[in-house]
Design a protein around this motif. Structure first.
Motif, short mmCIF file in Angstrom:
data_model
loop_
_atom_site.label_atom_id
_atom_site.label_comp_id
_atom_site.label_asym_id
_atom_site.label_seq_id
_atom_site.Cartn_x
_atom_site.Cartn_y
_atom_site.Cartn_z
N GLU A 1 -26.82 -14.33 24.23
CA GLU A 1 -26.23 -12.78 24.42
C GLU A 1 -26.61 -11.89 23.35
O GLU A 1 -26.61 -10.75 23.78
CB GLU A 1 -24.79 -13.01 24.43
N ALA A 2 -26.51 -12.38 22.21
CA ALA A 2 -27.10 -11.57 20.93
C ALA A 2 -28.33 -10.96 21.34
O ALA A 2 -28.69 -9.80 20.80
CB ALA A 2 -26.84 -12.22 19.72
N SER A 3 -29.38 -11.84 21.85
CA SER A 3 -30.49 -11.33 21.98
C SER A 3 -30.74 -10.29 23.02
O SER A 3 -31.46 -9.26 23.01
CB SER A 3 -31.43 -12.72 22.59
N PHE A 4 -29.66 -10.51 24.21
CA PHE A 4 -29.59 -9.58 25.36
C PHE A 4 -29.06 -8.05 24.69
O PHE A 4 -29.66 -7.07 24.99
CB PHE A 4 -28.63 -10.04 26.19
N ASP A 5 -28.32 -8.07 23.77
CA ASP A 5 -27.73 -6.98 23.31
C ASP A 5 -28.86 -6.50 22.27
O ASP A 5 -28.66 -5.05 22.34
CB ASP A 5 -26.38 -7.33 22.54
#
Length: 176
Positions: free
Chosen positions: A107-111
């Motif tokens: 999710e941090a990658s997506f953000d």
């Protein structure tokens, strides 16, 4: 020993080949379904926060991470091929080296991807627009991928093939 030597009938070998193809196709479809199911909520959340179409987010992530199967996705939680620092060299038992950025989770990658795209000068003129081809064109011109037009074709193919554009129907971004 070849299939033909093991079995005197060529039809058996042909059927075995077809069954293997069908099995691989079913596995591939299952991995696509699992990937979309897992990350669709994140892509839709980001779309509604930023105005970047979920189809673009998912299409790029699927291509760049090999549906989450790439080493970068597995070891670094990097689903977008983002270059940067990682701590792989400090981890025992990991013989993989990479120039790609490490994230705490997917999710941090997506953000991070959304934040990176939102800093482009053309972003304000596109946010809230669901025309994914236009987004990909601008990303390509901004140098997102060194593969250029081939990258655009591949992401477009992902979006079309898996009907990711349907995710954009859930756009609730109002802008600010």
């Amino acid at each position: 020993m070849t299939c033909k030597k093991m079995f005197s009938r060529g039809w058996f070998c042909a059927m075995l080949g077809i069954l293997l193809l069908i099995g691989n196709s079913a596995f591939s479809q299952r991995s696509v379904t699992n990937y979309v199911k897992k990350y669709k909520p994140t892509a839709i959340r980001i779309m509604n926060e930023t105005g970047i179409p979920a189809s673009v987010i998912m299409g790029v992530a699927m291509l760049e991470s090999g549906m989450g199967t790439s080493k970068n996705a597995k070891y670094l939680h990097n689903h977008f091929g983002i270059v940067g620092r990682n701590t792989l060299h400090k981890q025992k038992g990991v013989a993989y080296r990479s120039r790609y950025k490490e994230f705490a989770n997917a999710e941090a990658s997506f953000d991070y991807f959304a934040n990176m795209v939102s800093k482009k000068k053309w972003f304000s003129s596109l946010k809230g627009n669901t025309e994914y081809k236009l987004w990909l064109k601008h990303m390509n011109h901004a140098g997102y991928s060194s593969a250029g037009h081939e990258w655009v074709k591949r992401v477009t193919s992902m979006i079309s093939r898996y009907k990711l554009y349907k995710l954009d129907e859930q756009m609730a971004y109002t802008g600010s």
